[in-house]
Design a protein around this motif. Structure first.
Motif, PDB file in Angstrom:
ATOM      1  N   GLU A 251     -15.765  81.581 -56.769  1.00 42.48           N
ATOM      2  CA  GLU A 251     -16.498  81.987 -55.564  1.00 42.48           C
ATOM      3  C   GLU A 251     -17.257  80.830 -54.918  1.00 42.48           C
ATOM      4  O   GLU A 251     -18.465  80.900 -54.719  1.00 42.48           O
TER       5      GLU A 251
ATOM      6  N   HIS B  47     -13.882  86.545 -52.521  1.00 36.19           N
ATOM      7  CA  HIS B  47     -13.780  87.917 -52.025  1.00 36.19           C
ATOM      8  C   HIS B  47     -13.461  87.938 -50.544  1.00 36.19           C
ATOM      9  O   HIS B  47     -13.343  88.994 -49.947  1.00 36.19           O
TER      10      HIS B  47
ATOM     11  N   LEU C 178     -23.734  91.163 -66.716  1.00 36.37           N
ATOM     12  CA  LEU C 178     -23.010  91.763 -65.593  1.00 36.37           C
ATOM     13  C   LEU C 178     -22.233  90.703 -64.832  1.00 36.37           C
ATOM     14  O   LEU C 178     -22.601  89.535 -64.815  1.00 36.37           O
TER      15      LEU C 178
ATOM     16  N   ASN D   8     -21.783  92.660 -59.570  1.00 35.18           N
ATOM     17  CA  ASN D   8     -22.523  93.817 -60.082  1.00 35.18           C
ATOM     18  C   ASN D   8     -24.008  93.524 -60.230  1.00 35.18           C
ATOM     19  O   ASN D   8     -24.833  94.420 -60.085  1.00 35.18           O
TER      20      ASN D   8
HETATM   21  N1  LIG Z   1     -21.372  88.172 -71.588  1.00 34.27           N
HETATM   22  C1  LIG Z   1     -20.939  89.421 -71.341  1.00 34.27           C
HETATM   23  N2  LIG Z   1     -21.292  90.431 -72.154  1.00 34.27           N
HETATM   24  C2  LIG Z   1     -20.855  91.689 -71.916  1.00 34.27           C
HETATM   25  N3  LIG Z   1     -20.067  92.047 -70.881  1.00 34.27           N
HETATM   26  C3  LIG Z   1     -19.690  91.077 -70.027  1.00 34.27           C
HETATM   27  C4  LIG Z   1     -20.099  89.718 -70.213  1.00 34.27           C
HETATM   28  N4  LIG Z   1     -19.577  88.971 -69.220  1.00 34.27           N
HETATM   29  C5  LIG Z   1     -18.863  89.832 -68.445  1.00 34.27           C
HETATM   30  N5  LIG Z   1     -18.928  91.092 -68.930  1.00 34.27           N
HETATM   31  C6  LIG Z   1     -18.266  92.262 -68.365  1.00 34.27           C
HETATM   32  O1  LIG Z   1     -16.892  91.956 -68.192  1.00 34.27           O
HETATM   33  C7  LIG Z   1     -16.399  92.493 -66.969  1.00 34.27           C
HETATM   34  C8  LIG Z   1     -15.756  91.399 -66.135  1.00 34.27           C
HETATM   35  O2  LIG Z   1     -16.771  90.512 -65.655  1.00 34.27           O
HETATM   36  P1  LIG Z   1     -16.448  89.228 -64.776  1.00 34.27           P
HETATM   37  O3  LIG Z   1     -17.695  88.486 -64.671  1.00 34.27           O
HETATM   38  O4  LIG Z   1     -15.254  88.548 -65.327  1.00 34.27           O
HETATM   39  O5  LIG Z   1     -16.076  89.891 -63.374  1.00 34.27           O
HETATM   40  P2  LIG Z   1     -15.640  89.193 -62.019  1.00 34.27           P
HETATM   41  O6  LIG Z   1     -14.257  89.599 -61.740  1.00 34.27           O
HETATM   42  O7  LIG Z   1     -15.920  87.751 -62.070  1.00 34.27           O
HETATM   43  O8  LIG Z   1     -16.600  89.912 -60.983  1.00 34.27           O
HETATM   44  P3  LIG Z   1     -17.472  89.340 -59.738  1.00 34.27           P
HETATM   45  O9  LIG Z   1     -16.553  89.325 -58.581  1.00 34.27           O
HETATM   46  O10 LIG Z   1     -18.514  90.390 -59.541  1.00 34.27           O
HETATM   47  O11 LIG Z   1     -18.013  88.033 -60.124  1.00 34.27           O
HETATM   48  C9  LIG Z   1     -17.582  93.159 -66.292  1.00 34.27           C
HETATM   49  O12 LIG Z   1     -17.503  94.552 -66.554  1.00 34.27           O
HETATM   50  C10 LIG Z   1     -18.791  92.582 -66.981  1.00 34.27           C
HETATM   51  O13 LIG Z   1     -19.833  93.506 -67.033  1.00 34.27           O
END
Ligand SMILES: Nc1ncnc2c1ncn2[C@@H]1O[C@H](COP(=O)(O)OP(=O)(O)OP(=O)(O)O)[C@@H](O)[C@H]1O
Ligand SMILES: [Mg+2]
Lengths: 317, 520
Positions: free
Chosen positions: B165, B197, B401, B405
């Motif tokens: 991002e 995004h 998160l 989120n």
């Molecule tokens: N250290 C952690 N401990 C527990 N759950 C986690 C951890 N890191 C990520 N998650 C969970 O894993 C899932 C994927 O998270 P991720 O950060 O990869 O999403 P993303 O695709 O990068 O989203 P965004 O566009 O919001 O950044 C989410 O449900 C998140 O809550």
């Protein structure tokens, strides 16, 4: 009266009293820069002082005592490192535990090894490095008397401390170790993403602070007093942390801040004989360095900003 | 042969399958856009590649060779560089120090700062990423900070560059510059994974697009084979309204009145130099401007985080010029801060606690200074549901998160408070298209409920689709005011970059906003 107070040995005493504070304060600086709070310095000093003294009692060698004191500091700080880096316990809790442990263990070993609490037998101490004499009249002789009295009358660790302050300060801003240390306490994850191990960097820092704490203990027992007493350190570890803050988390700053506390304490001692004249209880004088600590820390706290991530356990995932 | 290949990578967090048998390839000199909803698992996947997380199952191949990446050190040694969603910069250190950290030039442990600076200058010259090597990170704007992140990866010798991002914090102009840089990197032989995004960016820059949903890859396509609407559908699994129509709402009583406000920046300069405007109930007023033109200080003054030098701020006729952040919340001002990590969340707190912040003194969440956990938990569960925060439970820490989120938690808290005035700075930063649609609907719902909204955004699209009135801010002053239907991206851009001169245009505050007076 003033000339009775403002004498070379007032300043010499300030340097002497500042030494263990400065060593512990620099230890605190290094440790906090890496992101670990080390309130265990008080206990580490006590361990260092005890095992240093015990070694001199057993072997008769003050230098061996210094080495053992430093090793004792390193070993005890390894407990703190394990607890706060690997087990991620609260660093203040771990530090407090070590402080209590230090009081208990040294008191217990006093009984066990020497059969009584309180104070050990006197030991052979480290002697001043230089032995110049200053006598005679005239301005030049007077200047020499001051230089000799203030700067040339000290034991080895007093000089070593000045070198350590300068060297660690330089290293903090010019070496790989220093750069990584400063980064660690601010943003450990960023350090990790730059390919550097957070745990290793913090371990090194905690052990270094342990070595310096141990050396501070050695200075107290093997250079200054020549015995070990229970609760010998008497809060010096905490004053050292205040000196670290007042010195803005830099080694030279820590040294200078310790010098200020040392001076306050030396002055307090110097003023003791006059308490009959002004009728002030002695406790008032004992209090001075601590009052100064509170005032200084409260006065600068608002402006002094420590490392951003200090005290926060780092989790790799 | 692909430079990077992932086979069946699986990663499970407590309660969440973040990556579910993900396979992914990146060819040499290719730009792959990785797309997906908030929490789809994009950052997790790339953090595995960068050695920050370890996969539970699966294989990683670099240049066709299977590798085990257990630390960032190993990733760097394999030629993988990453610019993280939340920057990994050490603020008190200089640009050079940040870039060379971990690979400092010098001998016997002594850093040769002259050489370090020279190498930084060389790389920045070569890729056209100009920067002052001696500047402190904390003095740099986000756009420049990001430049430092890219330079850091290049300095470490990256052949594969992962950008998580990168454009979320950039102005449109900076985005164009970044794209130029990315293309020149590809010309130099690098391969790039680009997480974003913003669909128009994907269309503009990607060679190939990989879409993830719920931890799994759900499809692949190319810009030539799809359009933004198609991408949005692939990502979210339903049709997304990219621009919402707003109903006309009558302008109610004046909610926020700012008069001749002067605010100083941290460095003691006049960041806001005498600004006056009003926002009435039922109105969305947007402040458009290039970052660093005083928007941050303006917002902080309004929400009680910074003391104004002079001027006044009133909420429904009551003076709040010197209100604290606490009393500002109490009189009904909500604030979505621009930097969610610094001001929006406490990462070590769990979601429920983060949702409570600011309301932790008032009924029904607290009584006699004691927090009523049951109320807090049921509030948290409801908001997680309402705002579609993707998490297994309200007890998850903020730091666990996904970026988007985290943002939703901030939005949920601030809107959930039902404020009189919502001050929203970059409210949709890092949100996926579905979530943006949701937040936009929420903002418009506030407006329809007669609340006032002050929106600060770098996204002209967002400004144009939400605002009734647009104030263009340049060098601490409002240089132009538009009714929504008078403005377009081009004219806005012209005034944002100082095109209209810096003199305050005499626009009477009572000039009627677009659509005003046409109540339902
Ligand atoms: N250290 C952690 N401990 C527990 N759950 C986690 C951890 N890191 C990520 N998650 C969970 O894993 C899932 C994927 O998270 P991720 O950060 O990869 O999403 P993303 O695709 O990068 O989203 P965004 O566009 O919001 O950044 C989410 O449900 C998140 O809550
Ligand atoms: Mg992410």
């Amino acid at each position: 009266m003033l000339s009775d107070v403002i004498t070379p040995d007032l300043f010499a005493a300030a340097l002497r009293i500042a030494t263990p504070l400065a060593l512990a304060a620099i230890g605190g600086t290094i440790c906090e820069r890496s992101g670990i709070v080390n309130i265990a310095l008080e206990g580490i000093m006590l361990f260092g002082a005890f095992f240093g003294t015990a070694t001199v009692l057993a072997t008769g060698s003050p230098w061996l005592g210094v080495i053992v004191a430093v090793l004792a500091g390193v070993i005890v700080s390894a407990i703190h490192a394990t607890a706060s880096i690997n087990l991620r316990t609260d660093q203040v809790v771990s530090g407090t535990a070590i402080n209590l442990l230090a009081l208990g263990v040294t008191g217990f070993l006093m009984e066990l090894w020497y059969g009584h609490p309180g104070t050990t037998e006197p030991i052979r101490t480290l002697q001043p490095v230089f032995h110049f004499t200053a006598s005679g009249e005239g301005v030049l002789n007077e200047i020499w008397r001051w230089i000799n009295g203030v700067f040339l009358s000290h034991t080895p660790i007093v000089y070593a401390t000045i070198v350590i302050a300068l060297a660690t300060h330089w290293a903090m801003y010019h070496t790989r170790w220093g750069l990584r240390l400063r980064a660690l306490g601010e943003h450990p994850r960023a350090v990790e993403t730059a390919g550097v191990s957070v745990a290793r960097g913090r371990w090194v820092a905690v052990l270094m602070s342990g070595a310096l704490g141990g050396l501070a203990g050695a200075n107290l027992s093997i250079e200054q007093v020549g015995v070990f007493q229970e609760n010998f350190t008497n809060g010096r570890g905490f004053i050292a942390l205040a000196a670290n803050i007042f010195g803005r988390w830099t080694p030279i700053g820590s040294y200078l801040a310790s010098l200020l506390f040392g001076f306050a304490d030396a002055l307090q001692i110097k003023l003791q004989p006059f308490r009959d004249v002004v009728d002030i209880p002695p406790q008032f004088f004992y209090m001075l360095p601590y009052v100064l600590t509170v005032v200084v820390v409260a006065g600068v706290m608002g402006r002094a900003i420590g490392p951003a991530a200090v005290g926060v356990p780092y989790e790799k995932e | 042969m692909p430079v990077l290949e992932l086979r069946d990578v699986t990663k499970v967090f407590p309660g969440v399958v973040a990556n579910d048998k993900v396979s992914f390839t990146l060819e040499e000199r290719e730009i792959v856009a990785l797309l997906g909803e908030n929490g789809a698992g994009k950052s997790t996947l790339m953090n595995i590649v960068y050695g920050l997380l370890s996969a539970d199952h699966g294989e990683i191949l670099v240049d066709g060779e299977p590798v085990k990446i257990r630390s960032s050190r190993q990733a760097i040694d394999l030629g993988i560089g990453m610019v993280h969603q939340h920057f990994m910069l050490i603020e008190p250190l200089t640009v050079t120090e940040n870039i060379v950290l971990g690979r400092e030039p010098g001998r016997f442990g002594v850093i040769d700062i002259g050489t370090a600076r020279k190498r930084v200058a060389e790389i920045s010259e070569r890729y056209g990423l100009r920067i002052d090597p001696d500047a402190r990170i904390s003095d740099l704007e986000v756009g420049l900070q990001q430049r430092v992140e890219i330079l850091k990866a290049l300095y470490q010798g990256a052949r594969v560059l992962i950008l998580d991002e990168p454009t979320a914090v950039l102005t449109p102009q900076e985005v164009r510059e970044l794209f130029a840089v990315v293309r020149s990197l590809v010309d130099e032989g690098l391969s790039v994974v680009f997480i974003t995004h913003k669909l128009e960016e994907v269309m503009a820059v990607a060679d190939r697009i990989v879409v993830m949903r719920d931890g799994a890859v759900v499809g692949q396509t190319r810009p030539s084979e799809t359009d933004e609407v198609g991408l949005a559908r692939m990502m979210v699994g339903r049709d997304v309204v990219l621009r919402i129509d707003k109903k006309p709402v009558a302008c109610g009583e004046t909610v926020l009145e700012v008069r001749e406000l002067v605010v100083k920046s941290d460095r003691g300069l006049d960041a806001v130099g005498g600004v006056s405007f009003q926002v009435c109930g039922g109105e969305v007023v947007a402040v458009a401007g290039v970052g660093g033109n005083g928007q941050t200080e303006l917002v902080e003054a309004i929400v009680g985080l910074r003391k104004p030098v002079s001027g006044s701020i009133a909420l429904k006729g009551n003076d709040i010029t010197h209100a604290s952040a606490r009393s500002s919340i109490e009189v009904g001002v909500s604030h979505v801060p621009e930097d969610r990590h610094r001001r929006g969340l406490i990462l070590q707190f769990n979601i429920a606690e983060n949702l409570l912040l600011g309301d932790h003194r008032v009924a029904p969440y607290a009584r006699h200074g004691v927090i009523k956990l049951r109320e807090v938990i049921s509030m948290a569960r409801k908001r997680i549901e309402d705002y579609d925060i993707r998490t297994p439970s309200e007890k998850v820490l903020g730091s666990s998160l996904s970026g988007g989120n985290q943002q939703k938690v901030v939005i949920a808290r601030e809107l959930g408070r039902n404020p009189e005035l919502l001050v929203a700075a970059q409210p949709t930063r890092g949100l996926d298209v579905g979530a943006i649609e949701f937040v936009h609907r929420q903002v418009l719902a506030e407006r329809e409920a007669g609340k006032a909204v002050l929106l600060i955004s770098l996204e002209l699209e967002e400004v144009l689709s939400l605002a009734d009135r647009i104030l263009v801010m340049y060098e601490g002053r409002i240089v132009k005011e538009f009714a929504a239907d008078e403005a377009d991206a081009e004219t806005l851009g012209f005034y944002m970059t100082g095109g209209g001169g810096t003199k305050l245009e005499a626009t009477p505050p009572e000039a009627s906003p677009a659509g005003a007076g046409v109540g339902e």
